[in-house]
Design an enzyme around this catalytic site. Structure first.
Site, short mmCIF file in Angstrom:
data_model
loop_
_atom_site.label_atom_id
_atom_site.label_comp_id
_atom_site.label_asym_id
_atom_site.label_seq_id
_atom_site.Cartn_x
_atom_site.Cartn_y
_atom_site.Cartn_z
N ASN A 118 0.84 -1.10 0.01
CA ASN A 118 -0.06 -0.04 -0.01
C ASN A 118 0.89 1.03 0.09
OD1 ASN A 118 -1.67 1.78 2.79
ND2 ASN A 118 -1.79 2.08 0.44
N GLY A 119 0.68 2.00 -0.99
CA GLY A 119 1.81 3.24 -1.11
C GLY A 119 2.10 3.35 -2.43
#
Length: 477
Positions: A118-119
């Protein structure tokens, strides 16, 4: 012209992704599917689960929502094992398509390995070119695959050290869950921009983006993974190590404004309570004589409750949101197309007719939806519409895992508040100040009297992590 239901939200900043991992549970994959369901708000484009059955990995990935793809006994029986990791995707890097759905699973020299992220990495393109020039073959267009190759090429002996070695070469924001034959891993970037928490269910341990994913399976919250920390979970429990030379933490403040589910607690702060506090700050900073406070549902509701409580005005659901929009709908003509906002929001005429309204929303991005909602309320008989926004003006793009338009398309980057007010047709317009946002988020002194504790680059243009990729540099200007 076919449209997805999500098209109605194109004037919002888009969530990044959601991750979930579990170790030591007989029903690991079903727990992961439930966890991803709780994290559906973080990504609706696709979902995937990789399970670990005594070192043998099984996986299922599909476009669409969790409930549409992990709802059959046939699928879940295929995902056998006592450990699993899963991912909800909204694409901020890489193209749409099943091939780019995470988790990614490969066979490395030390055995099976899977990873979900996530990111967003801000030097992924440079690293990708270097790896390709060195003979690496990429299967996807995802920045996450860069981490897989770097891990595979690391000369460190321990897998956890290989992951740290790989991540020491990247720049950006990330929360990562990974899995090998005997362990699951959780890593949070040195600035702690993206969230990651640890939970426990009996003897099983969980890593996930938000505490709401723990609640859905009856797990208890243990703690947040710290900025720059990697945790390893196996039969011996949890072990932890840290990256060297950690900078000051800069958690994404927009998680509190919009991204996180309101029932989650992140970094010790209850999201719903912060959003109510933002509303109270708004009332203190920019109160306007009015009759009622109306939220743009659903994201504006907590701030509107806080505003109403502080101002003493009644809170009313003057806009009703439909939660039953089909997966697709047709807008065949221009005459019908402009009515699209009413598929999701409709004015509650009996409540708003003749009233002076304080209208609360979480943000203004392009401004097109705000204009349509103000127009809808006035057409329904509102005497005045005073718009109040529960975040500062969004003047800069995000490059840390949030899908943001280029600056040229951000209304606040190109117009002052009075120009914006005139463009959306409101009788007045005000945003919470950056100091007010910090106070509501638990930083009592506000931003200007202390070093910033959050990443607020979308409001200030102060990017805590260096940006290397050329296409990103072009969007900053």
């Amino acid at each position: 012209m076919a449209k997805t239901a999500e098209t109605l939200d194109f004037d919002k900043l888009r969530e990044e992704c959601g991750v979930f991992a579990i170790w030591g549970a007989e029903d690991a994959a079903p727990c992961t599917a439930l966890g991803l369901h709780a994290l559906q708000h973080r990504g609706t484009e696709g979902a995937g689960i990789v399970s670990n059955q005594k070192g043998k990995f099984h996986f299922h990935k599909a476009m669409g929502k969790v409930g549409d793809n992990f709802n059959s006994a046939e699928v879940m029986e295929k995902l056998a094992g006592t450990a699993a990791i899963g991912h909800n995707r909204y694409s901020t890097a890489g193209e749409k398509g099943v091939i780019n759905i995470q988790p990614f699973s490969v066979e490395l020299e030390f055995g099976a390995f899977a990873l979900a992220h996530n990111g967003n990495l801000t030097n992924a393109q440079d690293l990708r070119k270097t790896l390709i020039n060195g003979g690496c073959i990429f299967q996807t267009t995802m920045d996450t695959e860069v981490v897989m190759h770097l891990t595979a090429h690391s000369r460190a002996m321990d897998i956890g050290d290989k992951i740290i070695d790989a991540l020491s070469q990247v720049e950006g924001a990330y929360s990562i869950v990974a899995m090998d034959a005997t362990n699951i891993y959780g890593v949070r970037d040195p600035y702690g921009i993206r969230p990651l928490v640890i939970g426990q269910l009996g003897k099983a341990y969980i890593l996930t983006s938000e505490t709401c994913a723990l609640d859905i399976i009856g797990a208890t919250y243990v703690r947040d993974v710290e900025a720059g920390e990697i945790v390893t979970i196996n039969s011996k429990g949890i072990t932890s190590r840290k990256f060297p030379r950690l900078p000051s933490k800069r958690f994404c403040v927009f998680e509190y404004v919009y991204f996180a589910r309101p029932d989650s607690t992140i970094d010790g702060r209850h999201v719903y309570s912060i959003r109510k506090a933002i509303g109270r700050e708004l009332a203190l900073e920019s109160h306007q004589a009015a009759d009622i406070v109306v939220p743009v549902p659903d994201s504006g509701i907590p701030a509107a409750i806080g505003y109403a409580a502080q101002s003493g005005l009644p809170f009313e659901m003057g806009i009703i949101r439909s939660h039953y929009i089909g997966r697709t709908f047709i807008e065949p003509t221009d005459q019908v197309r402009h009515l699209g906002v009413k598929l999701k929001h409709n004015a509650n005429t009996a409540i708003i007719k003749g009233k002076r309204i304080i209208l609360i929303d979480d943000s203004i991005v392009r401004g097109t939806t705000s204009k349509k909602i103000v127009q809808m309320l006035k057409e329904a008989g509102a005497a005045e519409v005073h718009m109040r926004i529960a975040s500062p003006p969004t003047t800069h793009s995000c490059f840390y895992g949030v899908d943001t338009p280029e600056r040229s398309k951000l209304m606040a980057a190109n117009h002052n508040v009075e120009e914006m007010r005139n463009m959306i047709g409101a009788d007045s317009l005000a945003f919470i100040s950056i100091d007010g946002l910090y106070r509501a988020s638990g930083e009592a002194k506000g931003r200007n009297n202390a070093k910033p504790q959050f990443c607020d680059a979308c409001f200030t243009g102060e990017y805590p992590v260096r940006i290397f990729d050329k296409d990103i540099e072009a969007k900053v200007a």
